[in-house]
Write a protein that holds these residues in place. Structure first.
Motif, PDB file in Angstrom:
ATOM      1  N   ASP A  53       0.895  -1.194  -0.175  1.00 53.19           N
ATOM      2  CA  ASP A  53       0.039  -0.048  -0.002  1.00 53.19           C
ATOM      3  C   ASP A  53       0.840   1.293  -0.057  1.00 53.19           C
ATOM      4  N   ALA A  54       2.087   1.109  -0.803  1.00 53.06           N
ATOM      5  CA  ALA A  54       2.972   2.379  -0.805  1.00 53.06           C
ATOM      6  C   ALA A  54       3.588   2.951   0.297  1.00 53.06           C
ATOM      7  N   ARG A 242      11.219  -0.624  -4.671  1.00 50.68           N
ATOM      8  CA  ARG A 242      10.064  -0.036  -5.254  1.00 50.68           C
ATOM      9  C   ARG A 242      10.145  -0.040  -6.570  1.00 50.68           C
ATOM     10  N   GLN A 246       8.405  -2.268  -9.457  1.00 50.65           N
ATOM     11  CA  GLN A 246       7.624  -1.553 -10.807  1.00 50.65           C
ATOM     12  C   GLN A 246       8.187  -1.922 -12.179  1.00 50.65           C
ATOM     13  N   ARG A 285       3.944   7.701   2.583  1.00 50.58           N
ATOM     14  CA  ARG A 285       3.606   6.882   1.374  1.00 50.58           C
ATOM     15  C   ARG A 285       4.316   7.397   0.204  1.00 50.58           C
ATOM     16  N   GLU A 287       4.650   7.365  -3.906  1.00 50.05           N
ATOM     17  CA  GLU A 287       3.762   7.423  -5.042  1.00 50.05           C
ATOM     18  C   GLU A 287       4.851   7.514  -6.390  1.00 50.05           C
ATOM     19  N   THR A 289       5.070   8.129 -10.033  1.00 48.82           N
ATOM     20  CA  THR A 289       3.994   8.874 -10.863  1.00 48.82           C
ATOM     21  C   THR A 289       4.093   8.321 -12.074  1.00 48.82           C
ATOM     22  N   HIS A 306       3.812  11.284   0.309  1.00 49.55           N
ATOM     23  CA  HIS A 306       2.426  11.855   0.919  1.00 49.55           C
ATOM     24  C   HIS A 306       2.344  11.591   2.219  1.00 49.55           C
TER      25      HIS A 306
END
Length: 320
Positions: A53-54, A242, A246, A285, A287, A289, A306
């Motif tokens: 969940d980031a 992360r 991705q 968190r 993100e 982009t 965030h």
């Protein structure tokens, strides 16, 4: 609880970091060290963080400049070993080492700020005095190879891009136990301004509760400055995980950090006491982009944090 049962830790993710800091300060072995400053140290430590969940292990009891750490990670991925690209972005974390070498080799006691400005302004000066030797990124994306030639000699071969190979192996052979990025090149350690502290990364693909494959990561760090270095190391390693997730089309899983000589410097007492008096707050968190074509194409604009509302920064000297 039976073997194999899962459990939930209710405390804030950062509490384990603060507990480690407290244990080192109160129970650590007081040692003389390379820098002459002195440390309190424990050997063999472990922290675990869930990146689902980031979520990110971004320390909140003091401000961590995550953009600085991110710019350093992106610099590692270029394979560059000169501080000039960092200096031009306002990143200061590597300045002391080439400055110390310059003063030692030339006898010129140029102030650090003046040295850094000259690195920025004078490309030829930077080429000579801004290089750190074959540190981190050089080993990650251009590990040297040598081929035998006549007369018992060797010539340099094509470098190995460990990062690209890990991305490929995660995509094509996720069950492999060889998803490794290694920074400790024994033959080249003497040429490095600072031998790699965060030295070995390993990755592991597992199936999540939702049936989706998750990328887990482990970082082994041979030497760790818990007050100044570890907050950066936690962010950077989780960031790399992360990015790899991705690029490989995987969900982020667990990040495990392991420390060898895990220490606090004796002149960081004010930082330790202040930070331990603060309560963690918020759940930061990350993100990402966009998904660039390769792991080498990310820019600082691709990342947004965030829910990060940290306590204020705490300054302390860097031991060189």
């Amino acid at each position: 609880m039976k073997a194999g049962d899962s459990y939930v830790i209710d405390s804030h993710f950062e509490q384990q970091y603060l507990d480690l800091m407290r244990r080192i300060w109160l129970e650590g072995d007081e040692r003389r060290d390379r820098t002459g400053v002195g440390t309190r140290s424990v050997f063999g430590a472990m922290l675990r963080f869930d990146l689902a969940d980031a979520a990110m292990p971004l320390i909140t009891t003091k401000r961590v400049y995550w953009k600085t750490a991110t710019r350093e990670m992106l610099w590692f991925l270029t394979g560059n070993t000169n501080i000039r690209p960092l200096v031009l972005q306002g990143v200061k974390i590597w300045n002391e080492w080439p400055h110390a070498r310059y003063v030692d080799e030339t006898g010129d006691d140029m102030e650090l700020d003046a040295f850094v400005q000259k690195i920025a302004d004078d490309e030829s000066f930077a080429e000579k005095w801004g290089d750190l030797g074959p540190v981190y990124g050089k080993q990650w994306v251009d590990w040297p190879t040598y081929q035998p030639v006549k007369g018992g000699l060797f010539r340099k071969g094509r470098g190995i891009n460990q990062v690209a190979e890990v991305v490929q192996s995660l995509r094509e052979n996720p069950g492999s136990r060889r998803h490794i990025i290694e920074g400790w090149n024994v033959a080249e350690v003497p040429q490095m301004a600072l031998p790699p502290c965060h030295k070995t990364y390993q990755f592991h693909v597992s199936e999540g509760a939702d049936g989706k494959p998750r990328l887990n990561g482990l970082l082994y760090q041979r030497s760790c400055d818990v007050a100044l270095g570890l907050p950066f190391n936690l962010w950077s390693a989780a960031l790399l995980q992360r990015m790899l997730a991705q690029q490989a089309g995987l969900e982020p899983g667990e990040f495990v950090w392991m420390g060898g000589d895990t220490h606090l410097y004796l002149n960081h007492e004010h930082l330790v006491k202040e930070q331990l008096s603060r309560e963690p707050q918020g759940q930061p968190r990350l993100e990402i982009t966009r998904r660039p074509p390769t792991i080498f194409d990310y820019t600082i604009e691709d990342f947004a944090v965030h829910d990060y509302t940290p306590h204020g920064a705490i300054k302390a000297p860097v031991a060189v």
